[in-house]
Scaffold this active site. Structure first.
Site, mmCIF file in Angstrom:
data_model
loop_
_atom_site.group_PDB
_atom_site.id
_atom_site.type_symbol
_atom_site.label_atom_id
_atom_site.label_comp_id
_atom_site.label_asym_id
_atom_site.label_seq_id
_atom_site.Cartn_x
_atom_site.Cartn_y
_atom_site.Cartn_z
ATOM 1 C CG HIS A 36 -0.119 0.022 2.510
ATOM 2 N ND1 HIS A 36 0.347 -1.141 3.109
ATOM 3 C CD2 HIS A 36 0.313 1.050 3.281
ATOM 4 C CE1 HIS A 36 1.030 -0.814 4.190
ATOM 5 N NE2 HIS A 36 1.026 0.500 4.321
ATOM 6 C CG HIS A 119 7.975 4.538 1.104
ATOM 7 N ND1 HIS A 119 7.765 5.573 2.007
ATOM 8 C CD2 HIS A 119 7.961 3.388 1.826
ATOM 9 C CE1 HIS A 119 7.645 5.050 3.220
ATOM 10 N NE2 HIS A 119 7.757 3.740 3.144
#
Length: 179
Positions: A36, A119
């Protein structure tokens, strides 16, 4: 309850990242189903605070926007601890991150002050890498820096509960917030 707010990744992006994970020479790979893009890590919070946060997150308005994964890197000052896939700078993503943090503050949740570095975490590394593994990791990062991945549309975000287990975290969606 340990919780976070994140953007769930489409299957095509998960597939690309899973292929990339197969090439990482060291560490514990994260389950591709749990990959995610974090907007805010909330840490341990009470049910009451999370219910208030839900109300505040429900009021966030935004237009769908596109995100592009770009580049690889590691976190860890002296020794790498995490391998990640980066996100190309996107003002709409930064704005959404700020709205989510604002909603958390409104709900009474104190968040750590830190620079937002969007990220996707791919692997967690041991405290000490063998010298050969460190070199293999450097080669992997250099070789796959420009990995191909299609852009994807962000049309909402999710509040997740994170349950830590010996085999890694389990992420249960608590609520979804479409735009």
């Amino acid at each position: 309850m340990r919780a976070f707010v994140a953007i769930d990744l489409p299957e095509i992006v998960r597939d690309v990242l899973e292929d990339l994970q197969d090439r990482i020479p060291a560490g514990r790979l994260l389950d591709p189903d749990t990959l995610h893009l974090t907007l805010a890590f909330l840490d341990e919070q009470s049910q009451e605070l999370l219910e208030q946060l839900h109300d505040d997150l429900s009021s966030i308005r935004a237009l769908p926007f596109e995100v592009q994964l770009r580049g690889l890197g590691t976190f860890g000052t002296r020794a790498p601890r995490v391998v990640w896939a980066g996100i190309e700078t996107q003002p709409a993503l930064t704005a959404l991150h700020e709205k989510v943090r604002g909603a958390a503050r409104l709900a009474g949740i104190e968040l750590r002050r830190e620079r937002y570095r969007p990220h996707v975490t791919l692997a967690r590394l041991p405290d000490r890498l063998e010298p050969g593994d460190l070199e293999k990791l450097r080669n992997f990062l250099e070789r796959w820096q420009n990995f191909p991945c299609p852009p994807f549309e962000v049309a909402g975000f999710t509040l997740f509960q994170s349950i830590l287990t010996p085999d890694g975290a389990i992420h249960d969606p608590l609520a979804e917030y479409p735009f």
